[in-house]
Design a protein around this motif. Structure first.
Motif, PDB file in Angstrom:
ATOM      1  N   ARG A  18       0.857  -1.309  -0.081  1.00 54.60           N
ATOM      2  CA  ARG A  18       0.062  -0.036   0.119  1.00 54.60           C
ATOM      3  C   ARG A  18       0.848   1.261  -0.025  1.00 54.60           C
ATOM      4  O   ARG A  18       1.862   1.359   0.808  1.00 54.60           O
ATOM      5  N   THR A  19       0.754   2.099  -0.898  1.00 59.60           N
ATOM      6  CA  THR A  19       1.357   3.433  -0.830  1.00 59.60           C
ATOM      7  C   THR A  19       0.624   4.673   0.072  1.00 59.60           C
ATOM      8  O   THR A  19      -0.394   4.196   0.446  1.00 59.60           O
ATOM      9  N   SER A  20       0.978   5.722   0.127  1.00 61.24           N
ATOM     10  CA  SER A  20       0.881   6.668   1.114  1.00 61.24           C
ATOM     11  C   SER A  20       0.653   6.223   2.479  1.00 61.24           C
ATOM     12  O   SER A  20       0.425   7.395   3.395  1.00 61.24           O
ATOM     13  N   GLY A  21       1.420   5.327   2.904  1.00 66.52           N
ATOM     14  CA  GLY A  21       1.447   5.339   4.426  1.00 66.52           C
ATOM     15  C   GLY A  21       0.392   4.768   5.241  1.00 66.52           C
ATOM     16  O   GLY A  21       0.296   4.577   6.287  1.00 66.52           O
ATOM     17  N   GLU A  22      -0.796   4.399   4.511  1.00 62.34           N
ATOM     18  CA  GLU A  22      -2.026   3.971   5.267  1.00 62.34           C
ATOM     19  C   GLU A  22      -1.936   2.529   5.610  1.00 62.34           C
ATOM     20  O   GLU A  22      -1.074   1.908   4.876  1.00 62.34           O
ATOM     21  N   LEU A  23      -2.182   2.317   6.670  1.00 62.58           N
ATOM     22  CA  LEU A  23      -2.216   0.849   7.391  1.00 62.58           C
ATOM     23  C   LEU A  23      -3.336   0.148   7.377  1.00 62.58           C
ATOM     24  O   LEU A  23      -4.292  -0.319   8.256  1.00 62.58           O
ATOM     25  N   ARG A  24      -4.160  -0.196   6.203  1.00 60.70           N
ATOM     26  CA  ARG A  24      -5.495  -0.989   6.304  1.00 60.70           C
ATOM     27  C   ARG A  24      -5.512  -1.715   4.820  1.00 60.70           C
ATOM     28  O   ARG A  24      -4.825  -1.277   3.643  1.00 60.70           O
ATOM     29  N   LEU A  25      -6.344  -2.587   4.540  1.00 62.01           N
ATOM     30  CA  LEU A  25      -6.735  -3.401   3.383  1.00 62.01           C
ATOM     31  C   LEU A  25      -7.659  -2.836   2.644  1.00 62.01           C
ATOM     32  O   LEU A  25      -7.817  -3.122   1.331  1.00 62.01           O
ATOM     33  N   SER A  26      -8.427  -1.903   3.489  1.00 69.32           N
ATOM     34  CA  SER A  26      -9.672  -1.535   2.328  1.00 69.32           C
ATOM     35  C   SER A  26     -10.609  -2.439   1.761  1.00 69.32           C
ATOM     36  O   SER A  26     -10.691  -2.251   0.569  1.00 69.32           O
ATOM     37  N   ASN A  27     -10.630  -3.434   2.087  1.00 71.38           N
ATOM     38  CA  ASN A  27     -11.552  -4.522   1.452  1.00 71.38           C
ATOM     39  C   ASN A  27     -10.929  -5.072   0.292  1.00 71.38           C
ATOM     40  O   ASN A  27     -11.796  -5.448  -0.621  1.00 71.38           O
ATOM     41  N   PHE A  28      -9.921  -5.273   0.479  1.00 76.04           N
ATOM     42  CA  PHE A  28      -9.021  -5.621  -0.821  1.00 76.04           C
ATOM     43  C   PHE A  28      -8.184  -7.142  -0.563  1.00 76.04           C
ATOM     44  O   PHE A  28      -7.518  -7.228   0.384  1.00 76.04           O
ATOM     45  N   LEU A  29      -8.826  -8.217  -1.268  1.00 75.64           N
ATOM     46  CA  LEU A  29      -8.175  -9.408  -1.452  1.00 75.64           C
ATOM     47  C   LEU A  29      -8.150  -9.894  -0.086  1.00 75.64           C
ATOM     48  O   LEU A  29      -7.294 -10.619   0.680  1.00 75.64           O
ATOM     49  N   LEU A  30      -9.046 -10.148   0.757  1.00 72.56           N
ATOM     50  CA  LEU A  30      -9.448 -10.516   2.155  1.00 72.56           C
ATOM     51  C   LEU A  30      -8.931 -11.844   2.487  1.00 72.56           C
ATOM     52  O   LEU A  30      -8.257 -12.170   3.418  1.00 72.56           O
ATOM     53  N   TRP A  31      -9.527 -12.920   1.765  1.00 74.28           N
ATOM     54  CA  TRP A  31      -9.152 -14.074   1.695  1.00 74.28           C
ATOM     55  C   TRP A  31      -7.767 -14.306   1.331  1.00 74.28           C
ATOM     56  O   TRP A  31      -6.908 -15.029   1.866  1.00 74.28           O
ATOM     57  N   GLN A  32      -7.327 -13.745   0.170  1.00 71.21           N
ATOM     58  CA  GLN A  32      -6.013 -14.014  -0.387  1.00 71.21           C
ATOM     59  C   GLN A  32      -4.902 -13.654   0.173  1.00 71.21           C
ATOM     60  O   GLN A  32      -3.959 -14.232  -0.072  1.00 71.21           O
ATOM     61  N   SER A  33      -5.253 -12.594   1.038  1.00 68.46           N
ATOM     62  CA  SER A  33      -4.080 -11.906   1.909  1.00 68.46           C
ATOM     63  C   SER A  33      -3.641 -12.675   3.227  1.00 68.46           C
ATOM     64  O   SER A  33      -2.873 -12.166   3.907  1.00 68.46           O
ATOM     65  N   ALA A  34      -4.362 -13.872   3.440  1.00 68.04           N
ATOM     66  CA  ALA A  34      -4.234 -14.478   4.830  1.00 68.04           C
ATOM     67  C   ALA A  34      -2.686 -14.628   5.030  1.00 68.04           C
ATOM     68  O   ALA A  34      -2.483 -14.396   6.353  1.00 68.04           O
ATOM     69  N   TYR A  35      -1.795 -14.981   4.387  1.00 69.08           N
ATOM     70  CA  TYR A  35      -0.350 -15.152   4.326  1.00 69.08           C
ATOM     71  C   TYR A  35       0.577 -14.392   3.595  1.00 69.08           C
ATOM     72  O   TYR A  35       1.722 -14.520   3.522  1.00 69.08           O
ATOM     73  N   ALA A  36      -0.057 -13.242   2.994  1.00 67.04           N
ATOM     74  CA  ALA A  36       0.900 -12.231   2.381  1.00 67.04           C
ATOM     75  C   ALA A  36       1.398 -11.439   3.281  1.00 67.04           C
ATOM     76  O   ALA A  36       1.245 -11.001   4.396  1.00 67.04           O
ATOM     77  N   GLU A  37       2.556 -11.130   2.511  1.00 68.79           N
ATOM     78  CA  GLU A  37       3.530  -9.915   3.459  1.00 68.79           C
ATOM     79  C   GLU A  37       2.858  -8.777   3.059  1.00 68.79           C
ATOM     80  O   GLU A  37       2.491  -8.325   2.034  1.00 68.79           O
ATOM     81  N   PHE A  38       2.707  -7.825   4.085  1.00 71.26           N
ATOM     82  CA  PHE A  38       2.333  -6.377   4.173  1.00 71.26           C
ATOM     83  C   PHE A  38       3.531  -5.580   3.895  1.00 71.26           C
ATOM     84  O   PHE A  38       4.399  -5.508   4.567  1.00 71.26           O
ATOM     85  N   LEU A  39       3.437  -4.708   2.794  1.00 67.33           N
ATOM     86  CA  LEU A  39       4.622  -3.698   2.586  1.00 67.33           C
ATOM     87  C   LEU A  39       3.981  -2.352   2.442  1.00 67.33           C
ATOM     88  O   LEU A  39       2.767  -2.425   1.700  1.00 67.33           O
ATOM     89  N   VAL A  40       4.496  -1.259   3.219  1.00 62.89           N
ATOM     90  CA  VAL A  40       3.985   0.138   3.293  1.00 62.89           C
ATOM     91  C   VAL A  40       4.902   1.057   2.856  1.00 62.89           C
ATOM     92  O   VAL A  40       6.204   0.863   3.424  1.00 62.89           O
ATOM     93  N   THR A  41       4.770   1.907   2.062  1.00 63.33           N
ATOM     94  CA  THR A  41       5.613   2.803   1.513  1.00 63.33           C
ATOM     95  C   THR A  41       4.786   4.328   1.857  1.00 63.33           C
ATOM     96  O   THR A  41       3.588   4.328   1.533  1.00 63.33           O
ATOM     97  N   GLU A  42       5.604   5.484   2.401  1.00 65.30           N
ATOM     98  CA  GLU A  42       5.001   6.704   2.540  1.00 65.30           C
ATOM     99  C   GLU A  42       4.738   7.324   1.203  1.00 65.30           C
ATOM    100  O   GLU A  42       3.973   8.488   1.066  1.00 65.30           O
ATOM    101  N   THR A  43       5.531   6.861   0.158  1.00 68.15           N
ATOM    102  CA  THR A  43       5.391   7.354  -1.228  1.00 68.15           C
ATOM    103  C   THR A  43       3.973   7.517  -1.636  1.00 68.15           C
ATOM    104  O   THR A  43       3.087   6.427  -1.674  1.00 68.15           O
ATOM    105  N   LEU A  44       3.441   8.415  -2.115  1.00 71.44           N
ATOM    106  CA  LEU A  44       2.272   8.707  -2.951  1.00 71.44           C
ATOM    107  C   LEU A  44       2.190   7.949  -4.192  1.00 71.44           C
ATOM    108  O   LEU A  44       3.204   8.004  -4.780  1.00 71.44           O
ATOM    109  N   TRP A  45       1.067   7.365  -4.621  1.00 74.94           N
ATOM    110  CA  TRP A  45       1.121   6.476  -5.583  1.00 74.94           C
ATOM    111  C   TRP A  45       1.462   7.305  -7.074  1.00 74.94           C
ATOM    112  O   TRP A  45       2.212   6.718  -7.984  1.00 74.94           O
TER     113      TRP A  45
END
Length: 244
Positions: free
Chosen positions: A192-219
């Motif tokens: 997720r870009t822009s530093g936000e820390l939420r999934l926003s209803n995206f790939l809820l099942w598929q992300s069960a074991y995905a690594e989360f990566l966050v960057t402050e960079t705006l898209w």
């Protein structure tokens, strides 16, 4: 996560074959420059072009982009219209280049509920690139993870009610096979870009074991270097899958 230490092309995925991206920050990018929101969305389309171009060289096989959520309909009508116009322009202007580079374009979500001319355009793009063997570019359109799960569960329930499936056969694997993403491997990472820390209803099942990566960079500022840095961070992760 810094965007300054991009790995060399082909060296950076570190096992990440499928990256899903929540493209966030277009509005803030425009606001910071005292520009209308549409300017941010236009700059965001340019970021899509950069990332799609860079992805194969960084080892990605599948790139899933959260392009338009089912909640985005709540935005002002003129902004929704602008977003749909940009989507149409992107597909029309990029399809030749995508096809020439072996990219397979596909869509997830309730995208067939969009306007008929848009659906026809998307169908033509899918058909034209269906045989390509390069990067799979998956765009989530009119997509919501909860809706996807409800549709999958409803399909299983209908099969049980009709006697085509036993209740005991409703397993995690059976549900996963009904998801929009069934033909692709599960994402290794969600960025997720822009530093936000939420999934926003995206790939809820598929992300069960995905690594989360966050960057402050705006898209709109995201580029090949930022993508490389994200994949380098992924490569440093130790994936345990609940085992220890």
């Amino acid at each position: 996560m810094s965007a300054t230490a991009a790995p060399l092309a082909g060296d950076g995925a570190g096992g990440c074959r499928h990256l899903a991206i929540i493209m966030d920050g277009n509005g803030r990018w425009a606001k910071a420059r005292r520009l209308p929101r549409i300017a941010g969305h236009r700059a965001g389309v340019e970021a899509v072009r950069r990332v799609v171009e860079a992805a194969p060289g960084l080892g990605l096989d599948v790139l899933t982009l959260y392009a338009f959520s089912s909640e985005n309909w709540k935005r002002p009508a003129d902004e929704v219209s602008d977003l749909m116009g940009l989507l149409k322009h992107y597909v029309q202007s990029e399809i030749d280049n995508l096809h020439r580079n072996g990219v397979r374009l596909d869509f997830i979500g309730n995208w067939r509920a969009l306007k008929p001319d848009m659906v026809a355009l998307l169908e033509r793009a899918r058909e034209r690139t269906a045989g390509n063997q390069g990067l799979s570019l998956v765009m989530a359109l009119n997509y919501g993870g909860q809706d996807e799960l409800v549709r999958a569960a409803r399909g299983l329930a209908a099969d049980v009610a009709a006697g085509r499936l036993n209740a005991d056969d409703v397993t995690a694997e059976a549900l996963e096979a009904r998801l929009d993403t069934a033909q692709w491997p599960l994402p290794d990472a969600v960025l997720r870009t822009s530093g936000e820390l939420r999934l926003s209803n995206f790939l809820l099942w598929q992300s069960a074991y995905a690594e989360f990566l966050v960057t402050e960079t705006l898209w709109p500022d995201f580029d090949a270097a930022a993508l490389g840095a994200a994949l380098a961070e992924f490569a440093r992760r130790e994936r345990r899958f609940g085992g220890r």
